[in-house]
Design a protein around this motif. Structure first.
Motif, short mmCIF file in Angstrom:
data_model
loop_
_atom_site.label_atom_id
_atom_site.label_comp_id
_atom_site.label_asym_id
_atom_site.label_seq_id
_atom_site.Cartn_x
_atom_site.Cartn_y
_atom_site.Cartn_z
N SER A 50 3.94 3.36 -5.45
CA SER A 50 3.69 3.35 -6.88
C SER A 50 4.02 1.98 -7.46
CB SER A 50 4.53 4.43 -7.57
OG SER A 50 5.91 4.17 -7.35
N LYS A 68 0.83 -1.20 0.00
CA LYS A 68 0.00 0.00 0.00
C LYS A 68 0.87 1.25 0.00
CE LYS A 68 -3.95 -2.11 2.36
NZ LYS A 68 -4.84 -2.05 3.55
N ASN A 100 -3.91 -2.89 -15.80
CA ASN A 100 -3.97 -1.80 -14.83
C ASN A 100 -5.41 -1.37 -14.59
OD1 ASN A 100 -2.90 0.43 -13.17
ND2 ASN A 100 -3.66 1.70 -14.83
N ASN A 126 5.02 9.22 -6.68
CA ASN A 126 3.59 9.40 -6.40
C ASN A 126 2.93 8.02 -6.33
OD1 ASN A 126 0.83 9.87 -6.43
ND2 ASN A 126 0.96 11.55 -7.91
N PRO A 127 2.39 7.63 -5.17
CA PRO A 127 1.81 6.29 -5.01
C PRO A 127 0.60 6.03 -5.90
CG PRO A 127 1.30 7.66 -3.09
CD PRO A 127 2.30 8.42 -3.91
N ASP A 128 0.05 7.08 -6.50
CA ASP A 128 -1.10 6.90 -7.40
C ASP A 128 -0.68 6.49 -8.80
OD1 ASP A 128 -2.88 7.63 -5.38
OD2 ASP A 128 -2.78 9.75 -5.92
N ASN A 129 0.64 6.50 -9.09
CA ASN A 129 1.12 6.29 -10.45
C ASN A 129 1.58 4.86 -10.71
OD1 ASN A 129 0.67 8.90 -11.32
ND2 ASN A 129 2.73 9.61 -10.81
N LEU A 130 1.43 4.47 -11.96
CA LEU A 130 2.02 3.24 -12.50
C LEU A 130 2.84 3.63 -13.72
CD1 LEU A 130 0.42 -0.22 -13.16
CD2 LEU A 130 1.47 1.01 -15.06
N PHE A 145 -4.88 -3.00 -10.95
CA PHE A 145 -4.04 -2.06 -10.21
C PHE A 145 -4.73 -0.72 -9.99
CE2 PHE A 145 -0.51 -4.61 -12.30
CZ PHE A 145 -0.30 -5.39 -11.17
N LYS A 146 -5.44 -0.26 -11.03
CA LYS A 146 -6.23 0.96 -10.94
C LYS A 146 -5.39 2.19 -10.55
CE LYS A 146 -10.29 -1.79 -9.70
NZ LYS A 146 -10.77 -1.94 -11.07
N LYS A 147 -4.22 2.29 -11.17
CA LYS A 147 -3.33 3.43 -10.96
C LYS A 147 -3.41 4.37 -12.16
CE LYS A 147 -1.04 1.84 -7.19
NZ LYS A 147 -0.85 2.59 -5.91
N GLN A 148 -2.76 5.52 -12.03
CA GLN A 148 -2.62 6.44 -13.16
C GLN A 148 -1.54 5.88 -14.08
OE1 GLN A 148 -4.50 9.46 -13.50
NE2 GLN A 148 -3.72 9.31 -15.59
#
Length: 212
Positions: A46, A43, A66, A117-121, A70-73
């Protein structure tokens, strides 16, 4: 940090939504099946996906995965030719270096900052260009480590090995095998390459056992 604006991802909700639908549509239409497994994530970190690169489809497969798990940006490192030639890629998170040398270094540093950024892939093809799907060993370009070292290293490193087989069907089936690599504190290019190829070998062994 200086980075050529024209080679960064662009944001357009309508275009992104359309091609997100379109990618799922063409995968469902052109393949008999697309099978992939799941990888648990740490958790608040990224995702860096390292994948083999053998076809036009590769980035779309990972984009699809994704979207589903994963549902990331989503971001993907591409070459400047594809960035300019395939216009919609920039709206799906594609970025590229304008030239070589310093521009490449700045692009890799940019990728490293995306990983903070933890929201990114971020999807990277470490081979750097297209190779056959029948390779026994996956090569790694040095830029992979530059990107990792430019980040704070709070990353889920995911290995993705994809293979395609037809068997008795007119349409091929695609298979992507995922592994969340629990990296050691010290990461080197050789260690990363060795770990990826172990996953690749294991995935290929599983793929060759499939029968229909």
């Amino acid at each position: 940090m200086q980075f050529p604006e024209m080679y960064q991802p662009r944001r357009n909700t309508v275009i992104h939504k359309f091609f997100s639908w379109y990618i799922q549509f063409i995968i469902d239409k052109d393949f008999a099946a697309f099978n992939f497994d799941r990888a648990a994530l740490k958790k608040d970190s990224s995702v860096l996906i390292l994948a083999n690169h053998f076809s036009w489809w590769d980035g779309f497969f990972i984009f699809y995965i994704n979207k589903k798990i994963f549902k990331k940006q989503f971001h993907v490192l591409v070459n400047a030719e594809n960035y300019n030639k395939v216009g919609f890629l920039k709206y799906l998170g594609a970025f590229a270096a304008e030239h070589s040398g310093k521009d490449v270094l700045e692009t890799l540093n940019y990728a490293g900052k995306l990983l903070d950024n933890p929201d990114n892939l971020v999807l990277v093809f470490p081979q750097g260009k297209l190779y056959s799907n029948h390779l026994k060993n996956i090569s790694f370009e040095k830029g992979v480590m530059q990107m990792i070292n430019a980040s704070q290293k709070k990353i889920n490193i995911i290995f993705a090995a994809t293979f395609i087989d037809y068997f008795a069907k007119r349409k091929a089936s695609a298979y992507t095998y995922l592994q969340n690599w629990e990296s050691e504190e010290y990461i080197s290019l050789q260690l990363l390459k060795s770990a990826f190829n172990k996953h690749y070998d294991h995935s290929l062994a599983k793929q060759t056992k499939i029968t229909e």
